[in-house]
Design an enzyme around this catalytic site. Structure first.
Site, PDB file in Angstrom:
ATOM      1  N   LYS A   1       0.939  -1.297  -0.166  1.00  0.00           N
ATOM      2  CA  LYS A   1      -0.056   0.143  -0.040  1.00  0.00           C
ATOM      3  C   LYS A   1       0.771   1.441   0.032  1.00  0.00           C
ATOM      4  O   LYS A   1       0.559   2.292  -0.536  1.00  0.00           O
ATOM      5  CB  LYS A   1      -0.758  -0.168   1.413  1.00  0.00           C
ATOM      6  CG  LYS A   1      -1.897   1.124   1.252  1.00  0.00           C
ATOM      7  CD  LYS A   1      -2.857   0.683   2.576  1.00  0.00           C
ATOM      8  CE  LYS A   1      -2.348   0.255   3.885  1.00  0.00           C
ATOM      9  NZ  LYS A   1      -2.217   1.768   4.943  1.00  0.00           N
TER      10      LYS A   1
ATOM     11  N   ARG B   1     -10.319   5.017  10.112  1.00  0.00           N
ATOM     12  CA  ARG B   1     -10.069   3.503  10.446  1.00  0.00           C
ATOM     13  C   ARG B   1     -11.136   3.052  11.313  1.00  0.00           C
ATOM     14  O   ARG B   1     -11.427   1.764  11.741  1.00  0.00           O
ATOM     15  CB  ARG B   1      -8.887   3.466  11.193  1.00  0.00           C
ATOM     16  CG  ARG B   1      -7.832   2.521  10.965  1.00  0.00           C
ATOM     17  CD  ARG B   1      -6.522   2.865  11.878  1.00  0.00           C
ATOM     18  NE  ARG B   1      -5.451   1.741  11.676  1.00  0.00           N
ATOM     19  CZ  ARG B   1      -4.408   1.982  11.012  1.00  0.00           C
ATOM     20  NH1 ARG B   1      -4.036   3.182  10.606  1.00  0.00           N
ATOM     21  NH2 ARG B   1      -3.291   0.680  11.093  1.00  0.00           N
TER      22      ARG B   1
ATOM     23  N   ARG C   1       9.404 -12.552   3.417  1.00  0.00           N
ATOM     24  CA  ARG C   1      10.392 -11.440   4.005  1.00  0.00           C
ATOM     25  C   ARG C   1      10.905 -11.625   5.256  1.00  0.00           C
ATOM     26  O   ARG C   1      12.008 -11.181   5.515  1.00  0.00           O
ATOM     27  CB  ARG C   1       9.145 -10.173   4.185  1.00  0.00           C
ATOM     28  CG  ARG C   1      10.004  -9.042   4.184  1.00  0.00           C
ATOM     29  CD  ARG C   1       9.149  -7.654   3.914  1.00  0.00           C
ATOM     30  NE  ARG C   1       8.003  -7.610   5.435  1.00  0.00           N
ATOM     31  CZ  ARG C   1       7.072  -6.608   5.260  1.00  0.00           C
ATOM     32  NH1 ARG C   1       6.670  -5.686   4.265  1.00  0.00           N
ATOM     33  NH2 ARG C   1       6.369  -6.383   6.179  1.00  0.00           N
TER      34      ARG C   1
ATOM     35  N   ARG D   1      13.413 -11.472  10.571  1.00  0.00           N
ATOM     36  CA  ARG D   1      12.516 -10.781  11.778  1.00  0.00           C
ATOM     37  C   ARG D   1      11.878 -12.170  12.198  1.00  0.00           C
ATOM     38  O   ARG D   1      10.837 -12.621  12.004  1.00  0.00           O
ATOM     39  CB  ARG D   1      11.352  -9.845  10.932  1.00  0.00           C
ATOM     40  CG  ARG D   1      12.261  -8.571  10.722  1.00  0.00           C
ATOM     41  CD  ARG D   1      11.145  -7.463  10.087  1.00  0.00           C
ATOM     42  NE  ARG D   1       9.953  -7.491  10.565  1.00  0.00           N
ATOM     43  CZ  ARG D   1       8.928  -6.501   9.960  1.00  0.00           C
ATOM     44  NH1 ARG D   1       9.151  -5.706   9.174  1.00  0.00           N
ATOM     45  NH2 ARG D   1       7.904  -6.450  10.486  1.00  0.00           N
TER      46      ARG D   1
ATOM     47  N   ARG E   1      -2.735 -10.549  12.249  1.00  0.00           N
ATOM     48  CA  ARG E   1      -2.669  -9.301  11.618  1.00  0.00           C
ATOM     49  C   ARG E   1      -3.629  -9.031  10.664  1.00  0.00           C
ATOM     50  O   ARG E   1      -4.270  -8.036  10.341  1.00  0.00           O
ATOM     51  CB  ARG E   1      -1.300  -8.658  11.292  1.00  0.00           C
ATOM     52  CG  ARG E   1      -0.555  -8.183  12.424  1.00  0.00           C
ATOM     53  CD  ARG E   1       0.678  -7.388  12.009  1.00  0.00           C
ATOM     54  NE  ARG E   1       1.754  -7.744  12.772  1.00  0.00           N
ATOM     55  CZ  ARG E   1       2.837  -8.528  12.358  1.00  0.00           C
ATOM     56  NH1 ARG E   1       2.850  -8.705  11.080  1.00  0.00           N
ATOM     57  NH2 ARG E   1       3.728  -8.508  13.134  1.00  0.00           N
TER      58      ARG E   1
HETATM   59  P1  ADP Z   1       0.382  -0.287  10.521  1.00  0.00           P
HETATM   60  O1  ADP Z   1       1.387  -0.241  11.138  1.00  0.00           O
HETATM   61  O2  ADP Z   1      -0.955  -0.597  11.223  1.00  0.00           O
HETATM   62  O3  ADP Z   1       0.205  -0.546   9.287  1.00  0.00           O
HETATM   63  P2  ADP Z   1      -0.185   2.692  10.296  1.00  0.00           P
HETATM   64  O4  ADP Z   1       1.305   3.310  10.013  1.00  0.00           O
HETATM   65  O5  ADP Z   1      -0.978   3.101   9.644  1.00  0.00           O
HETATM   66  O6  ADP Z   1       0.098   1.403  10.731  1.00  0.00           O
HETATM   67  O7  ADP Z   1      -0.316   3.487  11.877  1.00  0.00           O
HETATM   68  C1  ADP Z   1       0.756   3.225  12.888  1.00  0.00           C
HETATM   69  C2  ADP Z   1      -0.289   3.478  14.046  1.00  0.00           C
HETATM   70  O8  ADP Z   1      -0.660   4.917  14.367  1.00  0.00           O
HETATM   71  C3  ADP Z   1      -1.323   2.451  14.495  1.00  0.00           C
HETATM   72  O9  ADP Z   1      -1.116   1.325  15.061  1.00  0.00           O
HETATM   73  C4  ADP Z   1      -2.076   3.486  15.693  1.00  0.00           C
HETATM   74  O10 ADP Z   1      -1.620   3.410  16.775  1.00  0.00           O
HETATM   75  C5  ADP Z   1      -2.042   4.808  14.795  1.00  0.00           C
HETATM   76  N1  ADP Z   1      -2.926   5.298  13.802  1.00  0.00           N
HETATM   77  C6  ADP Z   1      -2.855   5.474  12.623  1.00  0.00           C
HETATM   78  N2  ADP Z   1      -3.908   5.791  12.090  1.00  0.00           N
HETATM   79  C7  ADP Z   1      -4.687   5.591  12.839  1.00  0.00           C
HETATM   80  C8  ADP Z   1      -6.167   6.149  12.770  1.00  0.00           C
HETATM   81  N3  ADP Z   1      -6.743   6.435  11.895  1.00  0.00           N
HETATM   82  N4  ADP Z   1      -6.943   5.945  14.053  1.00  0.00           N
HETATM   83  C9  ADP Z   1      -6.154   5.749  15.056  1.00  0.00           C
HETATM   84  N5  ADP Z   1      -5.006   5.260  15.476  1.00  0.00           N
HETATM   85  C10 ADP Z   1      -4.252   5.510  14.238  1.00  0.00           C
END
Ligand code: ADP
Length: 191
Positions: A13, A88, A127, A133, A144
């Site tokens: 993504k 989300r 990966r 990892r 997940r």
């Molecule tokens: P992932 O590691 O789930 O692919 P992201 O980079 O989108 O994650 O987000 C990392 C963290 O930031 C999430 O685990 C959450 O804690 C917080 N976060 C990101 N987007 C949101 C959202 N829309 N609402 C609440 N928390 C968020």
């Protein structure tokens, strides 16, 4: 274009989001990136959310909605954006609706990058092996995926009812997938 991108962990993504934004000239707005950037810079917001991110929890809607509202109010996002990681929750969908309606704006599409679970597990296990990892076991990866499906299903339902969801097959070479996304976006009705 005003877009949202959804896709399971391991679907590529982030890469596709960057490409779409590069070719369409719109900002890539990733809530995860914004939070991580604030943590790195040790801002008040960063201090507030660091524990939440470490624990794998959700940042409260009020905070997240405000961050996105501020970001979308900036000049570069006035004519278009790609949201990644937001909304989300259903409450976030509603907050975004209210925000955009206030500006007389509407979403053009919700891109849903689709990769079936077995393909993702195969990719991520490979990966994990090559990067060492060892915490990325097949069970963890499947868990997940399950969480992703559970959290996105309500959003897909809401946006499907509005005929905004554009499914794109995410299996294949990065370039192939980019090409499919491009074709899908070019085929959207223009507002
Ligand atoms: P992932 O590691 O789930 O692919 P992201 O980079 O989108 O994650 O987000 C990392 C963290 O930031 C999430 O685990 C959450 O804690 C917080 N976060 C990101 N987007 C949101 C959202 N829309 N609402 C609440 N928390 C968020």
């Amino acid at each position: 274009m005003r877009l949202i991108i959804l896709g399971p962990p391991g679907a590529g993504k982030g890469t596709q989001a960057e490409r779409i934004c590069g070719s369409r000239g719109i900002p890539h707005i990733s809530t995860g990136d914004i939070f991580r950037d604030n943590i790195r810079r040790e801002t008040p917001l960063g201090k507030q959310v660091t524990g939440i991110l470490d624990a794998g929890g959700y940042v409260p809607d009020e905070i997240t909605n405000q961050i996105v509202a501020d970001r979308l109010a900036q000049d570069d996002a006035r004519d278009g954006f790609l949201l990644d990681g937001y909304p989300r929750t259903v409450a976030q969908v509603e907050a975004l609706d209210t925000l955009l309606a206030g500006w007389g704006h509407a979403l053009d599409a919700v891109l849903e990058l689709q990769v079936d679970e077995q393909e993702l597990v195969t990719r991520l296990v490979k990966r994990a092996e090559t990067s060492g990892r060892t915490d990325d076991t097949e069970d963890v990866i499947r868990e997940r995926q399950r969480i992703y499906r559970e959290e996105t299903a309500p959003l897909v339902r809401i946006y499907s009812e509005r005929h905004l969801v554009v499914p794109v097959d995410g299996v294949g070479e990065l370039d192939e997938v980019s090409e499919r996304i491009s074709t899908a976006l070019d085929g959207l009705p223009t507002a």
